[in-house]
Scaffold this active site. Structure first.
Site, short mmCIF file in Angstrom:
data_model
loop_
_atom_site.label_atom_id
_atom_site.label_comp_id
_atom_site.label_asym_id
_atom_site.label_seq_id
_atom_site.Cartn_x
_atom_site.Cartn_y
_atom_site.Cartn_z
CD GLU A 80 -43.99 -4.40 -11.94
OE1 GLU A 80 -43.34 -5.45 -11.69
OE2 GLU A 80 -43.69 -3.63 -12.88
CG HIS A 88 -47.24 -4.09 -14.73
ND1 HIS A 88 -47.66 -3.86 -16.02
CD2 HIS A 88 -46.01 -4.65 -14.83
CE1 HIS A 88 -46.73 -4.25 -16.86
NE2 HIS A 88 -45.70 -4.74 -16.17
CG ASP A 140 -39.97 -3.55 -10.86
OD1 ASP A 140 -40.56 -2.46 -10.67
OD2 ASP A 140 -40.43 -4.45 -11.61
CG HIS A 141 -39.20 -1.30 -13.76
ND1 HIS A 141 -40.43 -0.78 -14.08
CD2 HIS A 141 -39.37 -2.65 -13.70
CE1 HIS A 141 -41.30 -1.76 -14.25
NE2 HIS A 141 -40.69 -2.91 -14.01
CB THR A 187 -39.99 -7.36 -13.81
OG1 THR A 187 -41.05 -6.46 -13.51
CG2 THR A 187 -39.91 -8.39 -12.69
C1 GP9 Z 1 -44.65 -10.17 -14.92
C2 GP9 Z 1 -44.17 -9.04 -14.09
C3 GP9 Z 1 -44.08 -7.74 -14.86
O1 GP9 Z 1 -44.60 -11.43 -14.34
O2 GP9 Z 1 -43.05 -9.34 -13.35
O3 GP9 Z 1 -42.92 -7.55 -15.57
P1 GP9 Z 1 -42.55 -6.14 -16.25
O4 GP9 Z 1 -43.57 -5.88 -17.33
O5 GP9 Z 1 -42.63 -5.09 -15.18
O6 GP9 Z 1 -41.18 -6.29 -16.74
MN MN Z 2 -41.73 -4.65 -13.31
#
Ligand code: GP9
Ligand code: MN
Length: 426
Positions: A38, A199, A258-259, A83
């Site tokens: 994440e 996150h 992911d980003h 994500t």
């Molecule tokens: C939530 C997680 C976060 O289940 O995958 O998503 P994001 O906020 O990074 O798009």
């Molecule tokens: Mn994410």
């Protein structure tokens, strides 16, 4: 319409990169473990705060002396779907939407996804594991269209208060509880584990913060360093457990960010952290989210090839010995001699080993100085046009639901009604 599909495929056909014979099928029927980090940005790799490494374990993998190939110039291409865009791109080799999340807006579309292909061609069982509830990002709907067999969501994990941080289950607990599920999967399996603790707003319990805050005065950037360290430790713990449980040696393991976690709003504190002013060109450099790839039979090394999430699906297909040719995809196999080193961002910007294109302005990728050389500008302009075409094609695929017209001999159409994600009983 079917004509739009023809137009799309006459484009994607030009992007096909033949497999490298040396690697084609080298990972046939091997388990594939995919670890989604994440908000991870590789700027943390090698970075020290007060003399301490932020991510000591990932740093070790990034040397190339461990079992992993480290792609040091690997970028995300996500948009507003965050994500969910990363997941879409990794498993379908297409881009997210210009606006909104395809997971939410296009969940009735037809897909020919990597997990479904692996299942159909080599009898893989496929699963996703994640310490959040299944409706987030509409996952419980779209995963059916991707042909994912099992979805271990939060109901499969011990979601007691002390195990939670931020959006859901803490990564260390998540990985620990995932091991028995992985062991129960029928082999070969393709399992995707999504972490969560690193996150926004990047909080960690003080008792679990194992690196001191950099004290930039920006709580987001300060927190990020500590949650990135937590994530690093969680991945190390998971690798140790995979080894203990006989799941490491013979598996393909991929780890990717992911980003970005740190937006432009925090350029000042980020600059302080990395000791460099975050100009717009530097901000583009920070969009590296990394790919670590372990393939049994390939020695670890560092590969500076420019690539992005869109390139992963054809890479995995070829490693497992499935030709990517019959599939309508945008990426090119990382191990192919014809891999294309143009990284496309969702907003139309791009980066190549030579050039950055940012908001209509071209820069030398190495020096971040604006391009003045006519020849290079002409070259950049040409690439910029293909990038625009590429995004337009990807949008047409999603907006026109074009794969529903594709009678692919190499793909059996997915019926979402065949899939149902039960709740766990923890
Ligand atoms: C939530 C997680 C976060 O289940 O995958 O998503 P994001 O906020 O990074 O798009
Ligand atoms: Mn994410």
């Amino acid at each position: 319409s079917a004509d739009d599909l023809t137009r799309l495929q006459s484009y994607t056909k030009t992007k096909y990169a033949e497999p490298n014979k040396k690697y084609f099928g080298i990972a046939k029927e091997k388990n594939i473990i995919k670890i989604h980090l994440e908000s991870f940005q590789t700027e943390m790799i090698g970075l020290k705060v007060n003399g301490k490494e932020v991510t000591p374990y990932l740093n070790q993998l990034a040397t190339g002396n461990d079992d992993f190939i480290y792609y040091s110039n690997f970028f995300h291409s996500t948009g507003q779907g965050k994500t969910s865009d990363a997941e879409l791109t990794m498993d379908n080799s297409m881009y997210g939407l210009q606006q909104g999340s395809a997971f939410s807006l296009k969940s009735d579309n037809t897909f020919q996804s990597l997990p479904a292909i692996l299942h159909q061609k080599q009898n893989y069982s496929t699963s996703v594991m994640h310490g959040d509830y299944k409706t987030f990002w509409n996952r419980d709907q779209i995963y059916k269209r991707f042909g994912i067999d099992k979805f271990y969501d939060a109901t499969y994990y011990d979601m007691s208060e002390e195990n939670l941080e931020n959006l859901g289950l803490k990564d260390k607990e998540f990985f620990k509880e995932s091991i028995p599920y992985l062991k129960k999967e029928t082999k070969p399996f393709y399992s995707h584990l999504l972490t969560l603790t690193n996150h926004y707003p990047f909080t960690v319990d003080p008792s679990e913060a194992t690196i001191a805050s950099p004290n930039t005065g920006d709580a987001t950037v300060d927190g990020y360093v500590q949650t990135a360290r937590y994530l690093d430790e969680a991945v190390r713990q998971f690798m140790t457990d995979l080894k203990k449980n006989g799941l490491y040696d013979d598996s393909v393991i991929m780890i990717y960010g992911d980003h970005y976690g740190i937006s432009e709003n925090h350029n000042k504190a980020m600059g302080q952290l990395i000791g460099e002013t975050v100009t717009p060109a530097k901000f583009m450099d920070l969009q590296r989210t990394g790919l670590f790839l372990k393939v049994p039979g390939i020695k670890g090394h560092v590969d500076p090839t420019y690539a992005s999430q869109v390139d992963v699906m054809p890479t995995i297909l070829h490693l497992t010995g499935i030709d990517a040719k019959p599939y309508t995809i945008f990426g090119t196999d990382l191990l192919s001699k014809k891999h294309r080193q143009v990284v496309v961002f969702r907003n139309g910007d791009f980066i190549t080993p030579e050039i950055k294109s940012l908001n209509g302005v071209f820069y030398d990728n190495k020096t971040n100085a604006q391009l003045t050389d006519e020849k290079l500008i002409a070259k950049a302009t040409k690439i910029k046009n293909t990038v625009a075409t590429e995004l337009e094609m990807s949008d047409s695929l999603l907006n026109g639901d074009l794969l529903r017209f594709y009678n692919n001999k190499e793909f059996k159409k997915i019926n979402p009604a065949d899939y149902e994600y039960q709740n766990g009983t923890v």
